[in-house]
Design a protein around this motif. Sequence first.
Motif, short mmCIF file in Angstrom:
data_model
loop_
_atom_site.label_atom_id
_atom_site.label_comp_id
_atom_site.label_asym_id
_atom_site.label_seq_id
_atom_site.Cartn_x
_atom_site.Cartn_y
_atom_site.Cartn_z
N ASN A 131 2.76 -1.58 4.34
CA ASN A 131 2.44 -0.17 4.14
C ASN A 131 3.75 0.59 3.91
OD1 ASN A 131 1.52 2.41 4.11
ND2 ASN A 131 0.72 2.42 6.18
N VAL A 151 -3.13 2.15 6.98
CA VAL A 151 -3.95 1.13 6.32
C VAL A 151 -4.76 0.40 7.39
CG1 VAL A 151 -3.96 -0.94 4.88
CG2 VAL A 151 -2.23 0.83 4.51
N PHE A 206 0.86 -1.18 0.00
CA PHE A 206 0.00 0.00 0.00
C PHE A 206 0.89 1.22 0.00
CE2 PHE A 206 -2.38 -3.38 2.08
CZ PHE A 206 -3.58 -3.33 1.39
N THR A 229 2.85 3.37 8.95
CA THR A 229 3.91 3.53 7.96
C THR A 229 5.08 2.61 8.26
OG1 THR A 229 3.29 5.83 7.64
CG2 THR A 229 5.50 5.20 6.93
#
Length: 89
Positions: free
Chosen positions: A47, A53, A19, A72
């Motif tokens: 991520n 996410v 992501f 993150t």
Amino acid sequence: GTTYTCRCTPPDAGKLVTFSNASPIAGTLPQAGTSCVRAGWYVYVANVATGTVTITPATSLIGNGATAVLATGTGYMIINDGTNYEVIK
């Protein structure tokens, strides 16, 4: 994008899904224990951007909760145990 639904058959099964969005992302998993997602089905998620996410399975639990959150720089292996999803960080 800001939404993503994991697919129970290739290309997502057994693969790494990354992501990369600065905005929050809503990820969805299919219902565990169905003919689509049988016990042993797994996916890796990571991520790699700044947007958080949040992964939510359809009518199943994930790691004993309703959602799993990837900050993150984090990643998980998500495994279907036949009823719910387990998370390995």
